[in-house]
Scaffold this motif. Sequence first.
Motif, PDB file in Angstrom:
ATOM      1  N   PHE A 115       7.585  -1.663 -68.921  1.00 33.07           N
ATOM      2  CA  PHE A 115       6.468  -1.017 -68.238  1.00 33.07           C
ATOM      3  C   PHE A 115       6.084   0.188 -69.084  1.00 33.07           C
ATOM      4  CE2 PHE A 115       5.415   2.579 -65.388  1.00 33.07           C
ATOM      5  CZ  PHE A 115       4.144   2.164 -65.018  1.00 33.07           C
ATOM      6  N   ALA A 116       4.797   0.520 -69.149  1.00 35.87           N
ATOM      7  CA  ALA A 116       4.363   1.661 -69.963  1.00 35.87           C
ATOM      8  C   ALA A 116       3.418   2.566 -69.177  1.00 35.87           C
ATOM      9  CB  ALA A 116       3.668   1.167 -71.227  1.00 35.87           C
ATOM     10  N   VAL A 117       3.457   3.844 -69.526  1.00 37.02           N
ATOM     11  CA  VAL A 117       2.525   4.839 -68.979  1.00 37.02           C
ATOM     12  C   VAL A 117       1.802   5.446 -70.167  1.00 37.02           C
ATOM     13  CG1 VAL A 117       2.291   7.051 -67.782  1.00 37.02           C
ATOM     14  CG2 VAL A 117       3.940   5.343 -66.956  1.00 37.02           C
ATOM     15  N   ARG A 118       0.498   5.295 -70.183  1.00 35.66           N
ATOM     16  CA  ARG A 118      -0.347   5.883 -71.228  1.00 35.66           C
ATOM     17  C   ARG A 118      -0.823   7.232 -70.692  1.00 35.66           C
ATOM     18  NH1 ARG A 118      -6.005   5.039 -73.019  1.00 35.66           N
ATOM     19  NH2 ARG A 118      -5.965   5.126 -75.280  1.00 35.66           N
ATOM     20  N   LEU A 119      -0.501   8.306 -71.384  1.00 37.60           N
ATOM     21  CA  LEU A 119      -0.813   9.661 -70.930  1.00 37.60           C
ATOM     22  C   LEU A 119      -1.937  10.238 -71.775  1.00 37.60           C
ATOM     23  CD1 LEU A 119      -0.046  12.027 -69.055  1.00 37.60           C
ATOM     24  CD2 LEU A 119       1.631  12.709 -70.782  1.00 37.60           C
ATOM     25  N   ILE A 120      -3.041  10.573 -71.107  1.00 38.04           N
ATOM     26  CA  ILE A 120      -4.191  11.181 -71.765  1.00 38.04           C
ATOM     27  C   ILE A 120      -4.236  12.648 -71.345  1.00 38.04           C
ATOM     28  CG2 ILE A 120      -6.705  11.224 -71.958  1.00 38.04           C
ATOM     29  CD1 ILE A 120      -6.664   8.213 -71.311  1.00 38.04           C
ATOM     30  N   CYS A 121      -4.203  13.555 -72.308  1.00 37.30           N
ATOM     31  CA  CYS A 121      -4.220  14.993 -72.017  1.00 37.30           C
ATOM     32  C   CYS A 121      -5.627  15.542 -72.237  1.00 37.30           C
ATOM     33  CB  CYS A 121      -3.223  15.728 -72.902  1.00 37.30           C
ATOM     34  SG  CYS A 121      -3.172  17.508 -72.577  1.00 37.30           S
ATOM     35  N   GLU A 122      -6.290  15.921 -71.155  1.00 46.36           N
ATOM     36  CA  GLU A 122      -7.623  16.513 -71.244  1.00 46.36           C
ATOM     37  C   GLU A 122      -7.570  18.037 -71.291  1.00 46.36           C
ATOM     38  OE1 GLU A 122      -9.805  14.915 -67.906  1.00 46.36           O
ATOM     39  OE2 GLU A 122     -10.273  13.069 -69.003  1.00 46.36           O
ATOM     40  N   SER A 123      -6.405  18.620 -71.084  1.00 52.14           N
ATOM     41  CA  SER A 123      -6.252  20.077 -71.077  1.00 52.14           C
ATOM     42  C   SER A 123      -6.235  20.620 -72.494  1.00 52.14           C
ATOM     43  CB  SER A 123      -4.958  20.462 -70.365  1.00 52.14           C
ATOM     44  OG  SER A 123      -4.992  20.054 -69.024  1.00 52.14           O
ATOM     45  N   GLN A 124      -6.696  21.847 -72.648  1.00 57.37           N
ATOM     46  CA  GLN A 124      -6.702  22.526 -73.939  1.00 57.37           C
ATOM     47  C   GLN A 124      -5.387  23.281 -74.146  1.00 57.37           C
ATOM     48  OE1 GLN A 124      -9.416  22.342 -76.134  1.00 57.37           O
ATOM     49  NE2 GLN A 124     -10.040  20.795 -74.662  1.00 57.37           N
ATOM     50  N   ASP A 125      -4.968  23.380 -75.401  1.00 54.22           N
ATOM     51  CA  ASP A 125      -3.818  24.193 -75.794  1.00 54.22           C
ATOM     52  C   ASP A 125      -2.499  23.779 -75.133  1.00 54.22           C
ATOM     53  OD1 ASP A 125      -5.452  25.761 -77.484  1.00 54.22           O
ATOM     54  OD2 ASP A 125      -6.077  26.966 -75.750  1.00 54.22           O
ATOM     55  N   ILE A 126      -2.331  22.479 -74.914  1.00 53.48           N
ATOM     56  CA  ILE A 126      -1.063  21.946 -74.415  1.00 53.48           C
ATOM     57  C   ILE A 126      -0.392  21.230 -75.591  1.00 53.48           C
ATOM     58  CG2 ILE A 126       0.036  20.321 -72.810  1.00 53.48           C
ATOM     59  CD1 ILE A 126      -1.162  22.878 -71.508  1.00 53.48           C
ATOM     60  N   TYR A 127       0.837  21.624 -75.881  1.00 55.55           N
ATOM     61  CA  TYR A 127       1.548  21.095 -77.042  1.00 55.55           C
ATOM     62  C   TYR A 127       2.660  20.113 -76.679  1.00 55.55           C
ATOM     63  CZ  TYR A 127      -1.001  24.183 -80.091  1.00 55.55           C
ATOM     64  OH  TYR A 127      -2.009  24.796 -80.805  1.00 55.55           O
ATOM     65  N   ARG A 128       3.187  20.244 -75.479  1.00 54.84           N
ATOM     66  CA  ARG A 128       4.234  19.339 -75.001  1.00 54.84           C
ATOM     67  C   ARG A 128       4.029  19.124 -73.511  1.00 54.84           C
ATOM     68  NH1 ARG A 128       6.575  23.561 -77.095  1.00 54.84           N
ATOM     69  NH2 ARG A 128       7.721  24.163 -75.240  1.00 54.84           N
TER      70      ARG A 128
END
Length: 147
Positions: free
Chosen positions: A36-49
């Motif tokens: 099973f997989a979770v694809r994570l899309i980060c729309e936030s700015q200045d997030i590194y981890r």
Amino acid sequence: MIQLPRLAAAALLAANLLTACAAPPEQAEEIPDDTFAVRLICESQDIYRIYYSCYLDGAYYSMGGVADLDGKALTEEAPMTIYFPKSYFDGAEDISTFSMDFSPYGESDTSELATTARLSIPAAYGTCCTVVFSGDRETGFTAALQE
């Protein structure tokens, strides 16, 4: 106490955690029948981890994290894919009660900026769900399933 097979699965998962899936959704790789997989899309700015906690049947199960291997901020143009092989769940057949919460970190943060509400994820082997992480330090962060 951690069981050895679970520890081995965690090591395999850790090797995959920091892998970016740069292919667009229409070209995304096929998920094996036992994963099973979770694809994570980060729309936030200045997030590194982004660290996450996993839950099964409402109980804490494990944790992990994603980051760009080059040390750059996460972007929506470079989604991260987290793989959960069946062995990660000790061979459990029913993973439909899977949920996650997410904790973002800035470039030099040593503690999380916040933690999102727990998100129920319709987990099933052979599938991939997309989670969109958004928000900022002032208004808070959220994680939602992409329709």
